[in-house]
Structure formats: structure tokens, C-alpha cells
Design a protein around this motif. Structure first.
Motif, short mmCIF file in Angstrom:
data_model
loop_
_atom_site.label_atom_id
_atom_site.label_comp_id
_atom_site.label_asym_id
_atom_site.label_seq_id
_atom_site.Cartn_x
_atom_site.Cartn_y
_atom_site.Cartn_z
N ARG A 30 0.86 -1.18 0.00
CA ARG A 30 0.00 0.00 0.00
C ARG A 30 0.89 1.23 0.00
O ARG A 30 1.82 1.33 0.79
CB ARG A 30 -0.90 0.03 1.23
N ASN A 32 1.08 4.96 0.84
CA ASN A 32 0.38 5.96 1.66
C ASN A 32 0.78 7.37 1.22
O ASN A 32 0.73 7.67 0.03
CB ASN A 32 0.66 5.68 3.13
N ASP A 98 5.62 6.91 1.79
CA ASP A 98 5.39 6.05 2.95
C ASP A 98 4.70 4.79 2.46
O ASP A 98 3.58 4.85 1.98
CB ASP A 98 4.54 6.77 3.99
N SER A 100 3.52 0.75 2.91
CA SER A 100 3.19 -0.37 3.78
C SER A 100 3.61 -1.66 3.11
O SER A 100 3.16 -1.98 2.01
CB SER A 100 1.68 -0.40 4.05
N ARG A 101 4.53 -2.37 3.79
CA ARG A 101 4.86 -3.74 3.38
C ARG A 101 4.58 -4.59 4.61
O ARG A 101 3.44 -4.74 5.01
CB ARG A 101 6.31 -3.80 2.90
N ILE A 103 5.85 -3.63 7.45
CA ILE A 103 5.72 -2.48 8.34
C ILE A 103 5.64 -1.23 7.47
O ILE A 103 5.89 -1.28 6.27
CB ILE A 103 6.92 -2.34 9.32
N LEU A 104 5.31 -0.11 8.09
CA LEU A 104 5.26 1.16 7.34
C LEU A 104 6.66 1.75 7.34
O LEU A 104 7.25 1.96 8.39
CB LEU A 104 4.27 2.11 7.99
N SER A 105 7.18 2.02 6.15
CA SER A 105 8.52 2.58 6.02
C SER A 105 8.51 3.76 5.06
O SER A 105 7.69 3.81 4.15
CB SER A 105 9.49 1.51 5.49
#
Length: 118
Positions: A30, A32, A98, A100-101, A103-105
Motif C-alpha cells: 500500500r 500511503n 510512505d 506499507s509492506r 511495516i510502514l517505512s
């Protein structure tokens, strides 16, 4: 892995326009928020503009009314249209995303130079 590729910087006279692009690729569950920071020589990096996945935007006061951020979610790409450029807009512009895998990185582009001559 996620890669961000920026394009569109360059040299322009005051009052001119440039359009930056930032394309994200790789394993993205995703995407962001996306946006741009800039850093001028001897100055701290500052947020220029940001856009959420839903299209909400945020701008630095110094660029409101002159810059417009947009995105194409189908292409995982953000754009920064910069009009009425001023010499004080001269900086290296860094896009971010930003992602999402597991975790959000936050990922960063390589940076692109924007130079506005007076």
C-alpha cells in the motif's frame, strides 16, 4: 525493495515553471502519503508539499498558491507542479513515499536539483 525515481528538475528563470515527478516501484502493498522536501545549501531540509492516498494535501506557507501536488495512484506516481518560481526556491528536492509492506517505512528519491535564476 522499493525504489523512487525522480525527474523534472533543472534551471529556470524567475517566474518560470517546472514539474517534478516521483515514481515508486517494487514490492508495494500500500502506498500511503507521498511528498517532497527540499534542502538549500546551508539550510535545513524542509517539507514542501505532501499528499495522502486519498488526495488530501499540505503545503509549506512559502509555496502555497504557487505549487500544486498531485498523484496518480494507478501509476504509483506523484507530481509537483511549481509555478511562479523564485530564486529562493533553489534547492535539491527529495521526494518520499510512505509504503506499507510488513511495516510502514519511508523511502526517498535520489534528489533533483532545481535552480531558479533571477
Amino acid at each position: 525493495q522499493v525504489q523512487l525515481v525522480e525527474s523534472g528538475g533543472g534551471l529556470v528563470q524567475a517566474g518560470g515553471s517546472l514539474r517534478l515527478s516521483c515514481a515508486a516501484s517494487g514490492t508495494i502493498f500500500r502506498l500511503n502519503a507521498m511528498g517532497w522536501y527540499r534542502q538549500a545549501p546551508g539550510k535545513q531540509r524542509e517539507l514542501v508539499a505532501a499528499i495522502t492516498s486519498g488526495g488530501s494535501t499540505n503545503y509549506a506557507d512559502s509555496v502555497k498558491g504557487r505549487f500544486t501536488i498531485s498523484r496518480d495512484n494507478a501509476k504509483n506516481t506523484a507530481y509537483l507542479q511549481m509555478n511562479s518560481l523564485k530564486p529562493e526556491d533553489t534547492a535539491v528536492y527529495y521526494c518520499y513515499a510512505d509504503v506499507s509492506r510488513s511495516i510502514l517505512s519511508r523511502y526517498w528519491g535520489q534528489g533533483t536539483q532545481v535552480t531558479v535564476s533571477s
